[in-house]
Motif scaffolding. Structure first.
Motif, short mmCIF file in Angstrom:
data_model
loop_
_atom_site.label_atom_id
_atom_site.label_comp_id
_atom_site.label_asym_id
_atom_site.label_seq_id
_atom_site.Cartn_x
_atom_site.Cartn_y
_atom_site.Cartn_z
N VAL A 31 0.84 -1.21 0.00
CA VAL A 31 0.00 0.00 0.00
C VAL A 31 0.87 1.25 0.00
CG1 VAL A 31 -1.76 1.27 1.26
CG2 VAL A 31 -1.88 -1.21 1.14
N VAL A 32 1.91 1.26 0.81
CA VAL A 32 2.84 2.39 0.82
C VAL A 32 3.47 2.56 -0.56
CG1 VAL A 32 5.02 3.25 1.76
CG2 VAL A 32 3.31 2.27 3.29
N GLY A 33 3.82 1.44 -1.19
CA GLY A 33 4.39 1.52 -2.53
C GLY A 33 3.41 2.09 -3.55
N ALA A 34 2.17 1.66 -3.48
CA ALA A 34 1.16 2.19 -4.40
C ALA A 34 0.92 3.68 -4.17
CB ALA A 34 -0.15 1.41 -4.25
N LEU A 35 0.90 4.09 -2.91
CA LEU A 35 0.75 5.50 -2.59
C LEU A 35 1.93 6.31 -3.13
CD1 LEU A 35 -0.57 5.32 1.10
CD2 LEU A 35 -1.81 6.22 -0.87
N ALA A 36 3.11 5.74 -3.01
CA ALA A 36 4.29 6.43 -3.53
C ALA A 36 4.21 6.57 -5.05
CB ALA A 36 5.55 5.67 -3.14
N ASP A 37 3.64 5.57 -5.73
CA ASP A 37 3.45 5.66 -7.17
C ASP A 37 2.45 6.75 -7.53
OD1 ASP A 37 5.22 3.90 -8.30
OD2 ASP A 37 3.86 2.19 -8.25
N TYR A 38 1.31 6.78 -6.84
CA TYR A 38 0.26 7.77 -7.13
C TYR A 38 0.76 9.19 -6.89
CZ TYR A 38 -4.00 5.12 -8.15
OH TYR A 38 -4.95 4.35 -8.75
N ARG A 39 1.47 9.38 -5.78
CA ARG A 39 1.86 10.73 -5.40
C ARG A 39 3.28 11.10 -5.84
NH1 ARG A 39 -0.50 12.30 0.44
NH2 ARG A 39 -0.32 14.31 -0.61
N ALA A 40 4.00 10.11 -6.40
CA ALA A 40 5.39 10.35 -6.83
C ALA A 40 6.21 10.93 -5.70
CB ALA A 40 5.41 11.27 -8.05
N ARG A 41 6.12 10.29 -4.53
CA ARG A 41 6.82 10.79 -3.34
C ARG A 41 7.66 9.70 -2.69
NH1 ARG A 41 2.42 14.80 -0.34
NH2 ARG A 41 2.36 16.39 -2.01
N LYS A 42 8.26 8.86 -3.49
CA LYS A 42 9.12 7.81 -2.92
C LYS A 42 10.23 8.40 -2.06
CE LYS A 42 10.31 5.89 -6.86
NZ LYS A 42 9.57 6.75 -7.81
N LYS A 43 10.81 9.50 -2.52
CA LYS A 43 11.93 10.10 -1.82
C LYS A 43 11.50 10.65 -0.46
CE LYS A 43 15.76 13.35 -2.59
NZ LYS A 43 16.35 14.26 -3.59
N ARG A 44 10.34 11.27 -0.40
CA ARG A 44 9.85 11.82 0.86
C ARG A 44 9.52 10.69 1.84
NH1 ARG A 44 5.25 16.35 0.64
NH2 ARG A 44 6.93 17.24 -0.64
N PHE A 45 8.87 9.64 1.34
CA PHE A 45 8.57 8.50 2.20
C PHE A 45 9.86 7.85 2.70
CE2 PHE A 45 4.11 7.32 0.36
CZ PHE A 45 3.67 8.61 0.65
N LEU A 46 10.86 7.79 1.82
CA LEU A 46 12.15 7.20 2.19
C LEU A 46 12.81 8.00 3.32
CD1 LEU A 46 14.42 5.13 1.58
CD2 LEU A 46 15.31 6.78 -0.10
N LEU A 47 12.69 9.31 3.28
CA LEU A 47 13.27 10.16 4.32
C LEU A 47 12.63 9.89 5.67
CD1 LEU A 47 15.13 12.49 5.18
CD2 LEU A 47 13.31 14.09 4.50
N VAL A 48 11.32 9.75 5.69
CA VAL A 48 10.62 9.47 6.95
C VAL A 48 11.04 8.10 7.50
CG1 VAL A 48 8.35 9.06 8.00
CG2 VAL A 48 8.66 10.95 6.38
N ALA A 49 11.05 7.08 6.63
CA ALA A 49 11.44 5.74 7.07
C ALA A 49 12.86 5.74 7.63
CB ALA A 49 11.33 4.75 5.91
N SER A 50 13.75 6.46 6.98
CA SER A 50 15.14 6.51 7.44
C SER A 50 15.25 7.17 8.81
CB SER A 50 16.00 7.28 6.43
OG SER A 50 15.92 6.69 5.15
N ALA A 51 14.54 8.27 9.00
CA ALA A 51 14.59 8.98 10.27
C ALA A 51 14.09 8.11 11.42
CB ALA A 51 13.78 10.27 10.18
N VAL A 52 13.01 7.38 11.18
CA VAL A 52 12.46 6.51 12.22
C VAL A 52 13.43 5.37 12.55
CG1 VAL A 52 10.59 4.91 12.78
CG2 VAL A 52 10.08 7.09 11.66
N CYS A 53 14.05 4.78 11.53
CA CYS A 53 15.00 3.70 11.77
C CYS A 53 16.21 4.19 12.54
CB CYS A 53 15.44 3.07 10.45
SG CYS A 53 16.51 1.63 10.65
N ILE A 54 16.72 5.35 12.18
CA ILE A 54 17.88 5.91 12.87
C ILE A 54 17.55 6.19 14.33
CG2 ILE A 54 19.37 7.95 13.00
CD1 ILE A 54 19.15 8.02 9.87
N LEU A 55 16.38 6.79 14.57
CA LEU A 55 15.96 7.08 15.94
C LEU A 55 15.77 5.81 16.75
CD1 LEU A 55 15.05 9.11 18.11
CD2 LEU A 55 12.74 8.97 17.15
#
Length: 471
Positions: free
Chosen positions: A114-138
């Motif tokens: 679902v996250v992947g499909a949302l990233a396709d619709y909104r063309a925001r893979k990079k923004r989603f990637l930034l959030v995922a990275s920040a959470v993993c680092i924290l």
């Protein structure tokens, strides 16, 4: 033994300059036009710097897999944090570790497509990637707060960080079809996995230096392991920066269907993809094949250090040195097999890699002394680099151009299903049979054999033709 990623610092001139990748237009495909040129946006082709920026994310996040999932923290969790459970129930600590990993992967299994499909619709893979990275680092940094006996806190933070890590893996992989031509997907994927293994080496090397100093000063594992988590989080944050500076989003947003929310659109797109599975039979057959052999890979990643510690008595320094050497062979496997994949095809290359996996697991099963485990470990490294890079590249070539993030969400779905079934089967067998690690490893061998047999039924050329027709 490490699920990290790999890549060389320098490449021959012109080797990494590839074709521009797709956007999401609706223009008809011209005769002779490839599916990855069909939906072109105005950005220029991906050059060396941008491909390096993509690959550097693998360099950045590999420290998490090597330190947290594979080497230091997994052994620390079983040997220190949850060790009290083994006194009353042999194998319980290993089972709790695999349960935490399984819970994380179950979350990603449900939400990843679902996250992947949302990233396709909104063309925001990079923004989603930034959030995922920040959470993993924290989450990685916060793991330093969990001390001996604090099993619930440790499991919760492992679930949080591992979930975010997996979302990041899915999203960075979805950029591959946009920056790499079909002819070079294998080697560029290999550069990514290979550079990541060097990232794992950097992180492990710094952790080893700290552990040697701390243990020499008389500190216990409970005192020096938390600092290794802070080192890992810091390296992740610093080395991921090139990805967010230079990697560009080439997809273009698609309009939301009337009456749909973004979440509804995401679920609907995934359901639509699954209903059309018959149009892409080789893609979905390979996804099932990947689920089987990745169950074996995921098991090795999260129990390798535990196996070496519990069966052969390896200490922290020995584990780190072993994994550092394995990282080198994994880098060689990713780079070497990536070139072989582009030359000879994905199916023959992946088949060879799975045969190496079978030999490596058999070597670990019959090992009677620590020296034998070094042979098995290096075979595992060679095979891991090959299967990780090769599987990602084959998925890229079998994916319709306008559904990159969505299909890579399903790729992540398959990986997460594997990461639930594999480690949990190991943990349950080990627990139910009284801490019998060798019997549990025999089950892991079965996953690789089954995956190899199914792989031989996949037709790569037919699958690529179906992707072009569907896209």
């Amino acid at each position: 033994m490490v699920d990290a990623v790999v890549h060389a610092a320098r490449f021959p001139p012109g080797l990494l300059r590839v074709d521009a990748r797709p956007g999401h237009g609706s223009a008809p495909r011209r005769r002779g036009e490839s599916r990855r040129e069909r939906h072109r946006v105005s950005l220029p082709p991906a050059g060396r710097r941008e491909i390096l920026a993509w690959a550097f994310y693998d360099f950045a996040n590999s420290g998490y897999t090597t330190v947290v999932l594979t080497t230091i923290y997994s052994a620390y969790f079983v040997g220190v944090i949850a060790s009290g459970g083994n006194d009353t129930s042999p194998g319980l600590a290993t089972l709790l570790w695999t349960l935490a990993i399984g819970a994380s992967n179950f979350i990603v299994l449900l939400a990843g497509p679902v996250v992947g499909a949302l990233a396709d619709y909104r063309a925001r893979k990079k923004r989603f990637l930034l959030v995922a990275s920040a959470v993993c680092i924290l989450g990685t940094a916060l793991l330093a707060l969990a001390g001996p006996g604090e099993v619930t806190l440790a499991m919760a933070l492992v679930i949080l960080s591992a979930t975010a890590f997996s979302f990041g893996e899915n999203l960075i992989a979805a950029f591959l079809p946009e920056i790499a031509s079909e002819e070079r997907a294998g080697r560029i994927s290999g550069y990514g996995w290979g550079l990541g293994y060097f990232g794992g080496l950097l992180t492990l090397g710094l952790c080893l230096a700290w552990i040697n100093y701390a243990s020499g000063a008389g500190m216990s594992a409970a005192q020096y392991v938390p600092a290794t988590l802070l080192i890992t989080a810091l390296i992740y944050a610093c080395t991921a920066a090139p990805t967010f500076i230079w990697l560009r989003e080439r997809a273009t947003p698609r309009p939301l269907p009337p009456g749909y929310s973004w979440l509804h659109a995401g679920f609907s797109q995934v359901a639509h993809t699954l209903r059309r599975a018959g149009e892409l039979p080789d893609l979905f057959r390979f996804l099932l094949c990947l689920t089987l052999f990745q169950a074996g890979v995921a098991t090795v990643v999260v129990v390798a250090a535990i196996y070496a510690q519990e069966v052969f008595g390896f200490d922290s320094q020995q584990l780190i040195v072993l994994i550092m050497v394995v990282n080198l062979t994994a880098a060689a496997g990713a780079l070497g097999f990536g070139h072989l994949q582009d030359r000879f095809g994905s199916i023959p290359t992946l088949s060879a890699a799975l045969l190496v996996w079978v030999a490596a697991i058999l070597a670990a099963l019959v090992a009677s002394e620590p020296a034998h485990l070094w042979l098995s470990g290096n075979l595992i490294g060679l095979a891991m680099g090959a299967t990780q890079a090769g599987g990602r590249a084959l998925i890229a070539n079998l994916t319709p151009a306008e559904r990159n993030a969505e299909i890579f969400g399903l790729w992540g779905f398959a990986n997460r299903a594997a990461a639930i079934v594999g480690p949990l089967s190991y943990g349950l067998i080990n627990h139910l049979w009284g801490d019998n690690h060798r019997l549990a490893l025999l089950c892991t061998l079965a996953f690789f054999v089954a995956g190899l047999l199914l792989l031989l039924t996949v037709n790569e050329r037919r699958g690529e033709a179906a992707a072009r027709a569907t896209g």
